[in-house]
Design an enzyme around this catalytic site. Sequence first.
Site, PDB file in Angstrom:
ATOM      1  N   LYS B  79      33.335  44.239  41.834  1.00 34.63           N
ATOM      2  CA  LYS B  79      32.778  44.994  40.707  1.00 34.63           C
ATOM      3  C   LYS B  79      31.331  45.343  41.045  1.00 34.63           C
ATOM      4  O   LYS B  79      30.623  44.518  41.636  1.00 34.63           O
ATOM      5  CB  LYS B  79      32.851  44.128  39.442  1.00 34.63           C
ATOM      6  N   SER B 154      34.818  45.766  30.445  1.00 34.83           N
ATOM      7  CA  SER B 154      34.004  46.592  31.299  1.00 34.83           C
ATOM      8  C   SER B 154      34.467  46.637  32.766  1.00 34.83           C
ATOM      9  O   SER B 154      34.066  47.530  33.503  1.00 34.83           O
ATOM     10  CB  SER B 154      32.562  46.085  31.276  1.00 34.83           C
ATOM     11  N   SER B 178      35.802  41.250  29.248  1.00 32.50           N
ATOM     12  CA  SER B 178      35.730  42.302  30.277  1.00 32.50           C
ATOM     13  C   SER B 178      36.589  42.087  31.517  1.00 32.50           C
ATOM     14  O   SER B 178      36.707  42.987  32.343  1.00 32.50           O
ATOM     15  CB  SER B 178      34.286  42.505  30.717  1.00 32.50           C
TER      16      SER B 178
END
Lengths: 95, 490
Positions: B79, B154, B178
């Site tokens: 990420k 997210s 997330s």
Amino acid sequence: MSIEVDEVKKIAKLACLNVEEADVQAYATNLSNILDLVAQMNAVDTTGVTPMSHPFDAVQRLREDVVTETDRREDFQAIAPKTEDGLYLVPKVIE
Amino acid sequence: MSNYHTKTVTELSAMLQAGEVSSVELTRFFLDRIKSSDDKLNSFITVCEEEALAQAKESDEKLKAGNAPALTGVPIAHKDIFCTNGVKTSCGSKMLDNFISPYDATVVTNMRNAGVVMLGKTNMDEFAMGSSNETSYYGAVKNPWNLKAVPGGSSGGSAAAVGARLAPASTGTDTGGSIRQPAAFCGITGLKPTYGRVSRFGMIAFASSLDQAGPMAQSASDCALLLNAMAGFDEKDSTSIEKEVPDYSADLDKPLDGLRIGLPKEYFAHSEGGMDAEVEAAIKTALDQYKAMGAELIEIELPNSGISVPVYYVVAPAECSTNLSRFDGVRYGYRCEDPKDLNDLYTRSRGEAFGAEVQRRIMVGTYALSSGYYDAYYLKAQQLRHLISDDFTRAYEKVDVIMAPATPETAFNIGEKTDDPISMYLSDIYTIAVNLAGIPAMSIPVGFVNGMPVGMQIMGNHFEEAKLLNVAHKYQQATDWHTRLPEEFK
């Protein structure tokens, strides 16, 4: 809970955010809605409840006060917007 | 044509160790897959072709030499919230669009030490603030199961990339859901570990008392392998827990006889904004499967769970407003053109480079922490946090794990909730309490509604990741939902 336009401007100033005049009303509406959601907290009585700042109620660990970092000034300043002679440059603060 | 994308990390690792495939071959395969398919998804912000191939080559030498760690040569994605030395680390924001990190996050270091190859950095909501990946400066990510739908957020880029098998696995972070919510939306397996289990050093901070990194992969056994590499004490993170890391793969096959599963009645209540009926049906079918495997279902109460979203929207913004004060346009990141004085430099750099959702949260947090309001907001929220946490403590006296839906509905459409932050916030209604209590939780795929994946959440007591992985793995041995691939990415 209703946040007025003037209050948005005050909060933005505190938060160091330049908010465009055209966006202030939308922020006022959204912030008011968020604070309405948050106001649901008041339905629960919390008299005498200890606040929880950490999932394990742990305290911050301290380390020995010794130098652990190496000097990497050049690496760090290579990604800065503006530097000179090893210093970060910003607009003049004192006349 | 090879089918490496249908293999799990567990399988790829075994193939690499046995010399059936080289890391260079695998890495090329996934880089090609990203190149040919990611324009449909937008799941990557940066692809590290050169670095990945160099790491792969190195891995192949280590594999040849013998005694290479289990994950050696396995390509994965990170990420874009994790700092990666020499590689752009944007956190999905214009603020960090020009930021080349001068150091690695501990998670990145740990994964590299375990042998993984980094394919690239995945798209995400700006500063991890969002539930749909629509707040990214780099544009929305699409759900591989339906390109009109969001992948969740997210960690939306990570979930979409793994869902479409553009990467066998990815790292993610979870502050209010997330990892679990996008895992549910994209039909993959995601684990948010106990707070403090994985180091936060070099993971760009959003809400420091809630943030936690974890693996996003195709199966529980893959998550176990990845967590083995990620977890551990780190002196660079002052909230890292000094506790031995067990072998998370060791107990995967333990039988579930006598497992006590708690079902919180608040999560299954039929209220407005509650669970979709078809999602509920899929969850009930999964619970029946557990019953057939010898588990016992017990109704429990989490009486304060209804207050978790309001509490979160005080705690998270308050901490975010503090954390994001470091972005000042002076030392790194975006700086506005021709600032007329220092204050103009600060306010215009921040105003121009932060997106609307980030600015909203900074302002809510600034308000909640401002003089005269602290007790009514932040202190009150922290008191309620204690009550929410106590609910879980009481529940785990009676049950081993808690199961519930991960999300009230399957993935919604792009644009559907962007004008209404509150309805977006409520899509995390089932995941947020876990972060407030600091406990570990997973999401696993348990079926489909109208072609879109349904995720079930499994929550455990502090440090019981091994039990969660065991419970999830046994289900995945008996079912094949986690092996399903979207038609377009087969």
